[in-house]
Write a protein that holds these residues in place. Structure first.
Motif, PDB file in Angstrom:
ATOM      1  N   GLU A 160     -25.870  87.934 -55.064  1.00  0.00           N
ATOM      2  CA  GLU A 160     -25.592  86.493 -55.034  1.00  0.00           C
ATOM      3  C   GLU A 160     -25.184  85.982 -56.406  1.00  0.00           C
ATOM      4  O   GLU A 160     -24.292  85.153 -56.538  1.00  0.00           O
ATOM      5  N   GLU A 176     -16.513  84.344 -54.784  1.00  0.00           N
ATOM      6  CA  GLU A 176     -17.321  84.141 -53.583  1.00  0.00           C
ATOM      7  C   GLU A 176     -17.328  85.321 -52.614  1.00  0.00           C
ATOM      8  O   GLU A 176     -18.363  85.686 -52.092  1.00  0.00           O
ATOM      9  N   ARG A 209     -21.700  87.206 -57.315  1.00  0.00           N
ATOM     10  CA  ARG A 209     -20.719  86.532 -56.461  1.00  0.00           C
ATOM     11  C   ARG A 209     -20.471  85.097 -56.882  1.00  0.00           C
ATOM     12  O   ARG A 209     -19.554  84.447 -56.397  1.00  0.00           O
ATOM     13  N   TYR A 210     -21.333  84.610 -57.747  1.00  0.00           N
ATOM     14  CA  TYR A 210     -21.117  83.275 -58.288  1.00  0.00           C
ATOM     15  C   TYR A 210     -19.735  83.195 -58.933  1.00  0.00           C
ATOM     16  O   TYR A 210     -19.084  82.169 -58.922  1.00  0.00           O
ATOM     17  N   GLY A 211     -19.291  84.330 -59.461  1.00  0.00           N
ATOM     18  CA  GLY A 211     -17.978  84.365 -60.085  1.00  0.00           C
ATOM     19  C   GLY A 211     -16.845  84.487 -59.079  1.00  0.00           C
ATOM     20  O   GLY A 211     -15.738  84.048 -59.328  1.00  0.00           O
ATOM     21  N   ARG A 219     -20.667  88.607 -64.090  1.00  0.00           N
ATOM     22  CA  ARG A 219     -20.358  87.439 -63.286  1.00  0.00           C
ATOM     23  C   ARG A 219     -19.049  86.782 -63.747  1.00  0.00           C
ATOM     24  O   ARG A 219     -18.237  86.349 -62.940  1.00  0.00           O
ATOM     25  N   ALA A 220     -18.875  86.733 -65.081  1.00  0.00           N
ATOM     26  CA  ALA A 220     -17.668  86.110 -65.613  1.00  0.00           C
ATOM     27  C   ALA A 220     -16.453  86.996 -65.393  1.00  0.00           C
ATOM     28  O   ALA A 220     -15.361  86.527 -65.087  1.00  0.00           O
TER      29      ALA A 220
END
Lengths: 599, 609
Positions: free
Chosen positions: B454, B461, B457-459, B510-511
């Protein structure tokens, strides 16, 4: 000496010391209040039956009536009855005041005792205990768990007594008035009690669920707000909105369910009570018409019935809170059952420090191995070594923050295990790398180390630690408040204030546990110069990563993996060409392009 | 920004309820049903004593049991009716409370998503959190329960007063006279108690603070041997608490006993005068007397309740003010209607209209003043950052290195001048468009509680596990994920706790997975050990190739190869150029570099042994 452990009940007894008499007094006040309260319906029923009506008096009431001048006088002057009720009202008010006030006072006495004892206890628990705990958990035990226990004792437990008193007295009154009606009325008691118990058992589960979901929702909001930058930077506003919406709706649904359940309980139990009352009114009316009971007595009976039934519904809540309070009490007891350090008395220490064959492990990992070391009085020892090599542990053992496993540390020939901790810690000024400054003013933070310190003292030691200029630069100077609501200091400022604070103790042994790390090299040098001048004769131990800080020490030891691997003066160690020399080279070595500029 | 929280709060009429109209409007019927139901309950509750009166007057007085069956049926119907009405209205009330709470929390949370970072910087998380979680709770509880109980009690008092005057005006006076008296007493004590309550709460929070210090400062306390001093300070707090709370107990006790006294006095008066008229005509008046006795005892409670409700309304005004101030705060970074038309708003994006950015950035004559400051942090600042340029920003802690980044990210907008992206003022495109093209890694990495998947996936979707693993690999974070148990392992508050370094690795992944055109690094490598740092430095270098990037660096060794180095001092850019240019200048950068050099050497120590 092992202190005996408290059981939960024993613990409560210990905490109740000082408040138990107040609680008892409040129960006695309640007893009197209730007795006077029960007299009122009696008076009303006699008034209706015999003063307004013409029923004959029974023995007790005719005695009282005769005292007041006989039934005929009363019939003419009803104000006497009103006056008696007025007097009773005053007495009832007085006892109710006493009861409420005494309970509040008892509650506060209990709360204060619980808070004071746990606070002092926590301060005196050994570091090995503190290391194992999570701050948040301990705070929770000290605040909400203590609140739960005191609230239970002073609200619910006391209520239990009140219900008991009320039940016994009203039942006595009801049974003396009319046996049949009393039997019918009290038949409802077990029904109400069972209903209430069953309800709260189920509600307890629901409430727990709601509380947990509240925690989830709250944490979720917290994370979103503290991560606002990340949310913006990734453009996840919509995702966050949907996630919150889900939790929010779920939470609402849980509560609506509980509240519907609650509404159902209160209305049905209200209805049950009302039906019971209706039964009494109807049957009472029938008995009345048959001449088995007088009108006044029936009215009195109805009053007692209300007094009896209303509080019974609270029983379920008391029982369901009992287990919650018990858990809280156990959590507090766990703190209280941990063993305190013993302090003893403070006296003056002097002499050489000697470590012989010290072995120490932490969490089964060896930290120090075979340490043998002598620090002559008045000398300066430097300690250098990698992170985790045991430097700080050495200092902590000397201050008895932890106990040695094997081997012996002596000061002036005395084993430190025989020296009371107060003596030891008063004579050793240990300055931690991350010393805690308390949320009060800077001046108070310094003064805390020495009772009766004057303003001049405070300024003097602040300037010894090279921090007086910084402090005086603040708008409020020494009155600047630190902490959450106050000014935030830089790491170097914090360290220097901590140094000044410890110096104020004028201890004969001073230890810098990497407490100059955030101070720049020049200030570092000034502080050490001041120390030399002002604290001649003190034994100083300096732990540092910085060669320049240690260079002038009388003796330097290099720790590696818990062992002393090199020892000697700066020059000796450099000449030796070992680890120390390697560190020296790296720290003093210059890149080509800047050679010459650094000097 | 219209910073309503800081301005003196406006006077709100009707306890500020007008501000809540949008929320109440949705529940008109629920609200009406609650009030009507509660009113009827209160009304009928006043009639119950009449069954007793009837029983006494007709059956006992008439010595007959004729019609008892009908009496029972009517009585029972009345009771059941009350129970049903009471159930409906209290269920309505809970629903109203929870729905209002849900709506207000939703509205404030969503509104907060549209506010700029400036708002968060100015207000602090704790403050914002209590607006959303606590203020809403207080408001919804007062709007539902206080109105519900208030209606019931007013209905009861009104109806009882009318009934009494109809039955016997003189007797009624005996009871009714007590109402204003009880009201005065209640108002006096409620005021007094509110004040003391506030003090008690304050002391209580100080005690919690003291506990916190006792735990976190235990080691310091031991080394200074100041346990007794701390005890003394703590006991001063608990003594004060006891004193104040006992005083509170005194007033509360006085209050309840006065109220109880008043109701007994009413009873005595009723018995006196009622007794006289009853003894003249027992048959006619005994039932009336019992009704009056019931009212005499039952009327004071509702009066006290009503006063309590009013007190709650007065005290909830503060919550309403704070809540509506938040709702009225407008973001200082806002898309114009024209931009929204094309690009969509925060929650409804029109991604189909979004251009793919190249990554040319230009500061054109930018002047910037922070909303809460006065000093010009940037003045007529010009900087061209062509696509693929690496900009490093250096300076001492607190010197204001974040400003440039805050502007690039449009967390703040320039006070004067323009920032162009691909040659176009960035205000001509939406904030969401910009953000979706920026990769951002913070110095203090912020991960959310939930699984690793999760969080990554913030980076992106819909990232597949493969993509996620690839991103993790590129920053060497696979080991960390394996250690805590795979992509499904939970992290954050409710899961595994990670070290800052490990968190940084994950926030990197994430980035990276977002594949942004612009990359922003706020000294992301400060807490990673030297070996890992080398590894991800390579990954970063690879990643930055072809991308425009901004790096806030605390350690100068990491940015030697940057295309442009901006040196910040006291919030202003004092030097700019490449590493070698700046060293030659022998200015601020040169000094910084020398200092850092010394420290770097000290830091290198642990590996030396």
């Amino acid at each position: 000496m092992k202190k005996k452990e408290f059981t939960s009940a024993g613990m409560l007894g210990f905490f109740l010391k000082g408040s138990v008499a107040l609680f008892a007094a409040s129960i006695v006040a309640n007893l009197f209040g209730t007795i006077f309260n029960t007299l009122v319906p009696q008076i009303i029923s006699v008034t209706i039956d015999s003063i307004i009506g013409d029923e004959p008096l029974n023995k007790v009431s005719s005695f009282v009536v005769d005292l007041l001048g006989g039934i005929d006088v009363l019939k003419k002057s009803l104000w006497i009855v009103a006056l008696i009720i007025g007097i009773l009202a005053l007495l009832i008010a007085l006892f109710r005041y006493l009861e409420t006030y005494l309970t509040a006072r008892a509650n506060q006495t209990l709360l204060r005792r619980m808070r004071n004892t746990t606070f002092s206890h926590i301060l005196r628990l050994p570091m090995s205990w503190h290391d194992r705990q999570m701050t948040g958990d301990i705070i929770q035990r000290c605040t909400s768990d203590i609140d739960t226990v005191t609230n239970f004792v002073s609200n619910q437990l006391i209520m239990l007594f009140r219900i008991l008193i009320m039940t016994v007295i009203s039942l006595i009154m009801m049974f003396t008035m009319n046996l049949k009606l009393a039997l019918i009325a009290s038949a409802f008691l077990p029904v109400m009690i069972t209903y209430s118990l069953l309800f709260y058992r189920k509600a307890g589960r629901y409430f727990k669920q709601c509380d947990e979901q509240e925690g989830v929702l709250s944490t979720y909001a917290q994370e979103n707000f503290s991560g606002a930058r990340v949310v913006r930077a990734f453009g996840k506003e919509r995702y966050e909105k949907e996630k919150f919406e889900k939790q929010n709706v779920y939470y609402t649904g849980l509560w609506v369910r509980v509240e519907r359940f609650l509404a159902l309980y209160w209305t049905t139990s209200d209805l049950l009570l009302a039906i019971q009352l209706m039964l009494i009114v109807v049957l009472g009316t029938i008995f009345c018409v048959n001449g088995e009971i007088t009108t006044g007595k029936l009215l009195g009976f109805i009053s007692y019935n209300t007094m009896l039934m209303a509080p019974i519904r609270q029983l379920g809540r008391i029982v369901s809170n009992l287990s919650k309070a018990n858990i809280s009490l156990r959590r507090v007891s766990e703190i209280m059952n941990a063993e305190e350090e013993e302090y003893g008395t403070a006296e003056q220490l002097s002499g050489d420090i000697e470590f012989s064959d010290i072995i120490f492990s932490y969490d089964d990992k060896p930290v120090l191995k075979d340490i043998n070391l002598k620090i002559p009085q008045g000398s300066t020892l430097g300690i250098i070594g990698a992170t985790g090599s045991g430097k700080s542990t050495l200092a902590a053992l000397l201050d008895r923050l932890y106990e040695t496993e094997r081997g012996q540390i002596t000061i002036g020939g005395r084993d430190i295990k025989d020296i009371p901790r107060s003596t030891l810690r008063n004579n050793i000024g240990l300055i931690l790398q991350e010393g805690h400054l308390f949320s009060r003013t800077i001046g108070e933070n310094l003064a805390i180390a020495r009772e009766g310190a004057s303003d001049a003292d405070i300024r003097n030691y602040a300037s010894l630690a090279c921090v007086s200029d910084n402090i005086e630069g603040f708008a409020k100077g020494y009155d600047t408040i630190l902490g959450e609501r106050g000014v935030r200091l830089s790491g170097g400022q914090i360290q220097r204030i901590a140094i000044a604070r410890t110096l104020m103790r004028r201890a004969p042994y001073i230890i810098f546990d990497d407490s100059l790390s955030a101070v720049d090299s020049e200030t570092d040098l000034t502080i050490r110069k001041n120390l030399k001048k002002e604290f001649e004769g003190s034994t100083v131990i300096i732990i540092s990563h910085r060669i320049t800080t240690l260079m002038n020490a009388d003796n330097i030891i290099v720790l590696d993996d818990g062992k002393i691997v090199e020892q000697g003066t700066h020059d000796e160690l450099v000449a030796k060409g070992g680890i120390y020399k390697k560190i020296f080279d790296i720290q003093m070595n210059l890149p080509e392009e800047l050679k010459g500029d650094l000097q | 920004m219209k910073n309503n929280d800081v301005l003196p709060l406006k006077k709100l009429r009707f306890f500020g309820l007008g501000k809540l109209r949008p929320f109440l409007r949705n529940y008109k019927f629920l609200f009406a049903a609650m009030i009507i139901g509660r009113f009827i309950t209160g009304l009928f509750q006043t009639f119950v004593p009449f069954f007793q009166k009837y029983a006494i007057d007709n059956f006992i007085g008439g010595s007959t049991l004729d019609g008892l069956a009908i009496f029972i049926i009517l009585y029972l119907i009345c009771l059941i009716f009350i129970a049903v009405m009471s159930y409906i209205s209290s269920y309505d009330c809970c629903k109203l409370e929870m729905f209002l709470l849900r709506d207000m929390r939703r509205a404030s949370f969503n509104h907060l998503q549209t506010l700029s970072v400036a708002y968060y910087n100015a207000h602090g998380v704790g403050h914002i959190h209590s607006r959303v979680m606590s203020d809403t709770g207080a408001i919804s509880s007062v709007l539902s329960w206080d109105i519900c109980e208030g209606t019931y009690n007013i209905a009861y008092v009104l109806s009882a007063v009318i009934v009494m005057f109809v039955l016997n005006p003189i007797l009624a006076l005996c009871v009714v006279l007590l109402i204003p008296l009880a009201t005065l007493v209640s108002v006096y004590f409620t005021r007094k108690l509110t004040k003391i309550n506030r003090r008690v709460r304050h002391i209580n929070s100080e005690i919690t603070g003291a506990f916190n210090e006792g735990v976190t400062g235990a080691e310091t306390a031991k080394t200074l041997s100041i346990e007794k001093t701390l005890d003394k300070g703590f006991m001063a707090h608990t003594d004060e608490m006891k004193k104040e709370a006992t005083r509170q107990g005194h007033y509360r006790a006085l209050f309840t006993s006065l109220i109880s006294f008043a109701s007994y006095v009413a009873l005595a008066l009723v018995l006196w005068y009622g007794g006289i008229i009853t003894s003249i005509d027992t048959l006619k008046n005994l039932g009336t007397l019992t009704v009056f006795m019931t009212y005499a005892q039952g009327l004071i409670g509702p009066v006290q309740w009503a006063v309590d409700a009013i007190a709650d309304f007065i005290s909830v005004k503060v919550n309403v003010e704070r809540f509506s101030a938040l709702m009225e705060t407008e973001s200082d970074v806002k898309d114009s209607p024209e931009v929204i038309e094309v690009y969509g708003d925060t929650f409804n994006r029109k991604c189909e209209n979004w251009e793919t950015p190249k990554g040319d950035i230009e500061f054109k004559d930018v002047t910037f003043v922070y909303p809460d400051g006065e000093e010009k942090v940037l003045e007529h600042f010009n900087l061209k950052v062509p696509k693929g340029t690496n900009v490093a920003i250096v300076g001492e802690t607190g010197a204001g290195k974040s400003t440039i980044i805050n502007l690039v990210c449009r967390f703040y907008e320039p006070t004067e001048g323009l920032i162009l992206i691909d040659g176009k003022d960035y205000r001509e495109r939406s904030v969401a468009w910009l953000h979706s093209n920026i990769g951002y890694v913070l110095q203090t990495p912020h991960l959310f509680s939930g699984s690793v998947r999760e969080n990554i996936r913030y980076g992106k979707e819909n990232a597949t596990d493969e993509e996620i693993m690839k991103a993790l690999e590129s920053v060497d974070a696979t080991k960390v994920v394996e250690k805590i148990g795979g992509l499904d392992a939970r992290i954050g508050e409710d899961g595994n706790s990670l070290s800052t370094g490990e968190k940084q690795l994950l926030s990197f992944a994430r980035a990276i997975i977002a594949n942004p055109a612009i990359f922003i690094l706020d000294e992301a490598t400060s807490s990673i050990d030297t070996i890992t740092e080398k590894q991800i430095q390579n990954a970063i270098d690879k990643l930055m190739e072809g991308r425009t990037s901004f790096v806030i660096a605390h350690r100068l060794s990491t940015i030697k190869n940057a295309d442009i180095i901006l040196v910040i001092k006291d919030g202003k850019i004092v030097e700019r150029g490449s590493h070698s240019d700046l060293l030659k200048q022998k200015g601020v950068y040169y000094e910084l570099y020398l200092n850092q050099f010394r420290q770097e050497r000290e830091r290198s120590f642990p590996e030396a042994s």
